[in-house]
Design an enzyme around this catalytic site. Structure first.
Site, PDB file in Angstrom:
ATOM      1  N   HIS A 229       0.961  -1.253   0.056  1.00 26.88           N
ATOM      2  CA  HIS A 229       0.037  -0.027  -0.073  1.00 26.88           C
ATOM      3  C   HIS A 229       0.957   1.161  -0.012  1.00 26.88           C
ATOM      4  O   HIS A 229       0.310   2.417   0.183  1.00 26.88           O
ATOM      5  CB  HIS A 229      -1.026  -0.089   1.200  1.00 26.88           C
ATOM      6  CG  HIS A 229      -2.228   0.987   1.177  1.00 26.88           C
ATOM      7  ND1 HIS A 229      -2.308   2.005   2.151  1.00 26.88           N
ATOM      8  CD2 HIS A 229      -3.074   1.308   0.277  1.00 26.88           C
ATOM      9  CE1 HIS A 229      -3.256   2.775   1.769  1.00 26.88           C
ATOM     10  NE2 HIS A 229      -3.749   2.217   0.872  1.00 26.88           N
ATOM     11  N   LYS A 231       3.158   4.376  -0.966  1.00 28.84           N
ATOM     12  CA  LYS A 231       3.234   5.470  -2.197  1.00 28.84           C
ATOM     13  C   LYS A 231       4.568   6.307  -1.978  1.00 28.84           C
ATOM     14  O   LYS A 231       4.329   7.417  -1.474  1.00 28.84           O
ATOM     15  CB  LYS A 231       2.017   6.209  -2.039  1.00 28.84           C
ATOM     16  CG  LYS A 231       0.585   5.457  -2.351  1.00 28.84           C
ATOM     17  CD  LYS A 231      -0.650   5.859  -1.669  1.00 28.84           C
ATOM     18  CE  LYS A 231      -1.637   5.229  -1.553  1.00 28.84           C
ATOM     19  NZ  LYS A 231      -1.655   4.302  -0.524  1.00 28.84           N
ATOM     20  N   ASP A 236      16.917  11.040  -7.511  1.00 28.45           N
ATOM     21  CA  ASP A 236      18.534  11.227  -7.286  1.00 28.45           C
ATOM     22  C   ASP A 236      18.837  11.071  -5.708  1.00 28.45           C
ATOM     23  O   ASP A 236      19.804  11.737  -5.462  1.00 28.45           O
ATOM     24  CB  ASP A 236      18.552  12.759  -7.457  1.00 28.45           C
ATOM     25  CG  ASP A 236      18.663  12.841  -9.128  1.00 28.45           C
ATOM     26  OD1 ASP A 236      18.700  11.742  -9.734  1.00 28.45           O
ATOM     27  OD2 ASP A 236      18.413  13.925  -9.529  1.00 28.45           O
ATOM     28  N   HIS A 408      -9.379  11.267   1.896  1.00 29.83           N
ATOM     29  CA  HIS A 408      -8.324  10.074   1.772  1.00 29.83           C
ATOM     30  C   HIS A 408      -7.178  10.329   2.617  1.00 29.83           C
ATOM     31  O   HIS A 408      -6.220   9.426   2.382  1.00 29.83           O
ATOM     32  CB  HIS A 408      -8.269   9.687   0.283  1.00 29.83           C
ATOM     33  CG  HIS A 408      -7.437   8.418   0.121  1.00 29.83           C
ATOM     34  ND1 HIS A 408      -6.002   8.437  -0.533  1.00 29.83           N
ATOM     35  CD2 HIS A 408      -7.846   7.156   0.122  1.00 29.83           C
ATOM     36  CE1 HIS A 408      -5.896   6.973  -0.679  1.00 29.83           C
ATOM     37  NE2 HIS A 408      -6.850   6.472  -0.279  1.00 29.83           N
ATOM     38  N   LYS A 410      -4.192  10.657   5.446  1.00 34.06           N
ATOM     39  CA  LYS A 410      -3.812   9.672   6.516  1.00 34.06           C
ATOM     40  C   LYS A 410      -2.538  10.627   7.165  1.00 34.06           C
ATOM     41  O   LYS A 410      -1.463  10.373   6.857  1.00 34.06           O
ATOM     42  CB  LYS A 410      -3.181   8.594   6.172  1.00 34.06           C
ATOM     43  CG  LYS A 410      -4.057   7.600   5.247  1.00 34.06           C
ATOM     44  CD  LYS A 410      -3.465   7.419   3.803  1.00 34.06           C
ATOM     45  CE  LYS A 410      -4.312   6.755   2.559  1.00 34.06           C
ATOM     46  NZ  LYS A 410      -5.385   6.060   2.837  1.00 34.06           N
ATOM     47  N   ASP A 415       0.024  18.578  19.071  1.00 33.33           N
ATOM     48  CA  ASP A 415       0.838  19.729  19.932  1.00 33.33           C
ATOM     49  C   ASP A 415       1.230  20.691  18.905  1.00 33.33           C
ATOM     50  O   ASP A 415       2.132  21.490  19.535  1.00 33.33           O
ATOM     51  CB  ASP A 415       1.809  19.308  20.792  1.00 33.33           C
ATOM     52  CG  ASP A 415       0.721  18.676  22.203  1.00 33.33           C
ATOM     53  OD1 ASP A 415      -0.426  18.582  22.193  1.00 33.33           O
ATOM     54  OD2 ASP A 415       1.763  18.280  23.379  1.00 33.33           O
TER      55      ASP A 415
END
Length: 490
Positions: A229, A231, A236, A408, A410, A415
């Site tokens: 899952h 991404k 470089d 979508h 995440k 704080d």
């Protein structure tokens, strides 16, 4: 032919219950001796008992422990040993970095110590981080970075669609590979089936080194529940991207799907590129791709610098991890919170540890806020999510339902001192089943941007009150409860 089959049919009609019982007992005993989480164990036993035959099939497809977990743990151990010398060499620099981080954010620096001690990531300083809201922002920067590559491009994505943006990216990768750059691409075979088929047809005709992660075949159906899952992209060895945004037009607003897609990504430029490079290297080593040496120009030096921009580390986890590292890293920060916790997730099926941490923090006076979609892309998961809200509301956690489109993102910011952005949903699948990755960022300005974006998104939300939640129709609450029974299996 019929006369030969008749005795067999009669035998199974009279004695078929014996092999069936043996199979069922065998499956249940297997579940018990795997020493799973008790809740998950009971859930699977109930499914098998109350859904004859269907339960066994579901267990075969989705319930078995990853059959490659021993091999994966061995790979993790071998890679850890290979990196051990590097971590030992960097020990003085890491200790110095953690002390500097502690001077800025106090005991939140324990997260970076945890990641160092678990050999998950070195804490890096001298990074520039850019918050990218939605695909329309990410891809503007992303395409520029790909075009500017001079040495290597490494990408690892769950979904890589062959649509407009996917074709643009693929064309750049091919052109760069033709120019002599090392271009390596990993996609999840379940998340990107069309690209996998396309690259198979291009075998021998492309300069891109391509690997489909965990190919789904008839013999590997039992492992099909475990997906990559992640991404990430690293260019470089110095510029990296991470977040919830896949390579697909649906993440760019407006889109042909008519659904506003609210997501978050981060561009990181600096020493943290080394950690992204190592994360990709670890994934590549779990495929059939030809191995490559990180010392061949893929790693940048990590000098001690006077000017520290952002502290950045990486948290990777997979089915063979010694523990749910992403959950544990987040719990460390939640435990240190004194003022605020702001969480965004499309799927909220929390572990008992996470739910307890949030309720405890709210009970201690911390302003705990959770944002989830008002309408999800999975009916079962959405109702299962709703079943977890009442205990949080009773303890003072504020819950917001995002209504503008599909949330979508995440993310977490705590704080205003430490932030998490990655691929990790707040659910069992992300914590225990999938290959996931997140970045941990400490930068006052960046965290303020995250806080501000959360406030902007709240304007597109309806707030959930305990009174209103208790007044929901009984049949809806019933559906929530039924779907919750499947929560450990989702």
């Amino acid at each position: 032919m019929t006369e030969y089959l008749q005795p067999i049919i009669q035998f199974f009609e009279q004695w078929g219950w014996i092999p069936t019982t043996i199979i069922y007992l065998g499956v249940i005993i297997t579940i018990l001796i795997e020493n799973r989480n008790p809740t998950k164990t009971i859930s699977w036993v109930m499914v098998i008992v109350f859904l004859p035959l269907v339960g066994v099939i579901l267990y075969y497809l989705f319930g078995q422990k990853f059959s490659k977990v021993k091999k994966l743990k061995r790979i993790n151990q071998e890679q850890s040993l290979r990196l051990k010398k590097e971590f030992k060499r960097l020990e003085p620099l890491m200790a110095w970095s953690i002390q500097n981080i502690h001077n800025k954010i106090g005991d939140f620096a324990r997260v970076y110590s945890y990641l160092k001690n678990e050999r998950l990531s070195s804490p890096t300083l001298n990074n520039e981080v850019t918050l990218l809201v939605n695909g329309e922002e990410k891809f503007k920067y992303f395409l520029e970075s790909l075009e500017g590559a001079t040495h290597s491009i490494h990408m690892e994505y769950y979904i890589f669609d062959l649509d407009d943006i996917g074709t643009k990216v693929l064309n750049i990768l091919e052109r760069k590979a033709t120019e002599g750059l090392k271009v390596r691409l990993i996609v999840d075979s379940f998340g990107s089936p069309r690209l996998v088929r396309h690259m198979r047809k291009m075998r021998g005709k492309t300069n891109i080194e391509f690997q489909a992660f965990l190919p789904v075949t008839f013999t590997s159906l039992a492992n099909s529940n475990y997906r990559n899952h992640r991404k990430i992209a690293v260019i470089d060895g110095y510029t990296a991207y991470i977040g919830g945004i896949n390579i697909s037009d649906r993440y760019i607003n407006p889109n042909e799907f008519g659904l506003y897609w609210r997501d978050t990504s981060v561009k990181v430029v600096g020493n943290a590129g080394t950690m992204f490079q190592i994360s990709f290297w670890n994934s590549w080593n779990q495929t059939d791709g030809e191995p490559f040496d990180l010392e061949d120009g893929y790693l940048r030096d990590m000098p001690v610098v006077a000017e520290q921009l952002s502290a950045v580390a990486l948290v990777s986890s997979d089915p063979g991890s010694l523990g749910p590292f992403n959950m544990e890293a987040l719990l460390l920060s939640i435990g240190e919170a004194n003022e605020s916790i702001k969480l965004c997730t499309p799927y909220f099926i929390p572990s008992e540890e996470l739910a307890t941490a949030l309720k405890t923090a709210a009970g201690a006076g911390v302003d705990v806020e959770l944002m989830i979609p008002a309408s999800g892309d999975s009916w079962i998961v959405q109702h299962a999510t709703f079943s977890f809200l009442k205990p949080l509301l009773e303890r003072g956690v504020k819950v917001y339902l995002y209504e503008k489109g599909f949330l979508h993102a995440k993310t977490a910011v705590i704080d205003g001192k430490i932030a998490y952005v990655g691929t990790v949903n707040l659910d069992f699948r992300s914590f225990y089943i999938n290959y996931e990755v997140a970045t941990v960022i400490s930068n006052k300005s960046f965290c303020a941007q995250m806080d501000n974006q959360f406030e902007i998104d709240k304007k597109e939300c309806s707030i959930v009150t305990l009174k209103d939640w208790k007044q929901r129709k009984a049949w809806k609450r019933g559906i929530d409860s039924l779907c919750r029974l499947l929560a450990p299996l989702l």
